[in-house]
Write an enzyme that holds these catalytic residues in place. Structure first.
Site, short mmCIF file in Angstrom:
data_model
loop_
_atom_site.label_atom_id
_atom_site.label_comp_id
_atom_site.label_asym_id
_atom_site.label_seq_id
_atom_site.Cartn_x
_atom_site.Cartn_y
_atom_site.Cartn_z
N GLY A 22 0.83 -1.20 0.00
CA GLY A 22 0.00 0.00 0.00
C GLY A 22 0.87 1.25 0.00
N ALA A 137 0.04 10.12 0.59
CA ALA A 137 0.67 9.45 -0.55
C ALA A 137 -0.40 8.73 -1.35
CB ALA A 137 1.69 8.44 -0.05
N LYS A 193 -6.85 10.81 15.95
CA LYS A 193 -6.72 10.39 14.55
C LYS A 193 -8.10 10.07 13.96
CE LYS A 193 -4.77 8.35 10.90
NZ LYS A 193 -4.45 9.17 9.75
N GLU A 275 -12.68 2.42 4.37
CA GLU A 275 -12.53 2.14 5.80
C GLU A 275 -13.67 2.77 6.62
OE1 GLU A 275 -7.96 1.58 6.90
OE2 GLU A 275 -8.30 3.50 5.91
O1 PAF Z 1 -6.74 8.94 5.22
C1 PAF Z 1 -6.05 9.89 4.87
O2 PAF Z 1 -5.98 10.28 3.72
C2 PAF Z 1 -5.21 10.57 5.94
O3 PAF Z 1 -5.36 9.86 7.13
C3 PAF Z 1 -5.52 12.05 6.18
C4 PAF Z 1 -4.87 12.51 7.45
C5 PAF Z 1 -7.00 12.32 6.23
C6 PAF Z 1 -4.86 12.93 5.16
O4 PAF Z 1 -5.31 12.78 3.90
#
Ligand code: PAF
Length: 305
Positions: A22, A137, A193, A275
């Site tokens: 990934g 990324a 998070k 997710e």
């Molecule tokens: O899932 C994501 O893309 C990342 O956790 C975040 C922090 C939202 C940034 O794009």
């Protein structure tokens, strides 16, 4: 053997295994191998072909110095599992028998629920950590990762062996990975998070916009309500978290990752499983226990399931 200048080694064995291919796993592989004496081996599923992988940022494109793990016979002392939340348990179980008695295992994904799945399978001295990152990324091609956003990565120890090892593992990782932070409060780290993901990921997927677009007033009500529902659940769970600080943090991450499409946006666009169950689904389920209404999280859950 004499070490080259500026070379660091992660742990005594300096052999790191990473599950899957990934975007975040490849990004970590790049940092863990660049200018270090660490070696990174990818553990791929049986049907996945061995190949080379490239890393690209604004200024360079280069091959990631990876090897492929010899399946089944190599023992694993340092394992990173940066798969999607719904793949973590299967990935762990497929590798569990190769882990050393004092192996270090690091989970890295969006959403909740996997710690409870993994913990019962660990033996006494195996350390379990969680790594969260706001680095962005994506993979335009299966073997090519583009690093789009630079942000912090936070390491939190989960069980007692990890608490005992935390300084050593943190020092080793922060030698390689930029902007690392060590958290003392794993619950707070995971909830923070989760809240960032709740504010950004579903809306970026539903409206098909980059993270930075979400700071427009037209999205403000939804961002606020999604986050507020999660905040009410967090409070009932006894999490020490401030609503205004979390809202500010979510807006700060929208800015630092403004040019990125979130991972959920990518998955949704590619027709892949998202997710959302481990993010808004987790809040909707937990809210039932406290009789908290969660119409905004229910709405995005149904849209993205
Ligand atoms: O899932 C994501 O893309 C990342 O956790 C975040 C922090 C939202 C940034 O794009």
């Amino acid at each position: 053997m004499q070490k080259e200048k500026n070379r660091t080694s992660l742990i005594p064995s300096s052999k790191i295994h990473i599950v899957g291919k990934g975007a975040i796993g490849l990004l970590l592989s790049h940092y863990l191998t660049k200018n270090t004496s660490n070696s990174v081996s990818l553990c791929l599923r049986g049907n996945q072909k061995e190949t080379t992988f490239n890393y690209q940022n604004n200024t360079l494109i280069e091959q990631i110095a990876l090897t492929h793990s010899e399946k089944n016979n190599e023992s694993i002392h340092f394992l990173i599992i940066p798969t999607k939340s719904y793949d973590v348990l299967t990935a762990f179980l497929s590798i569990k028998d190769r882990l050393t008695n004092n192996a270090v295992i690091i989970l890295c994904h969006n959403g909740m629920g996997t710690i409870e799945q993994i913990k019962p399978h660990l033996i006494e001295n195996q350390s379990l950590f969680f790594l969260t990152t706001t680095m962005g990324a994506y993979k335009p091609k299966p073997n090519h990762v583009i690093h789009t956003g630079f942000g912090t990565s936070t390491l939190g120890p989960i069980n007692q062996p990890a608490i005992n090892n935390r300084k050593m593992i943190f020092k080793a990782l922060s030698n390689c990975i930029p902007q690392m932070v060590l958290s003392r409060n794993i619950k707070q780290l995971l909830w923070r998070k989760l809240m960032i993901n709740i504010a950004i990921n579903p809306l970026s997927a539903i409206y098909n916009v980059k993270n930075g677009a979400l700071n427009q007033p037209r999205f403000a009500l939804e961002v606020f309500q999604l986050l507020h529902e999660a905040y009410l659940v967090a409070q009932n769970e006894g999490i020490d978290i401030s609503f205004s600080k979390t809202l500010n943090l979510a807006y700060a991450v929208m800015s630092t990752t403004a040019k990125n499409y979130s991972s959920m946006n990518r998955d949704h666009n590619l027709g892949k499983l998202t997710e959302i169950s481990a993010i808004s689904g987790y809040i909707v389920e937990l809210a039932k226990q406290y009789n908290i209404e969660t119409p905004y999280n229910k709405y995005v859950l149904l849209k993205l399931l």
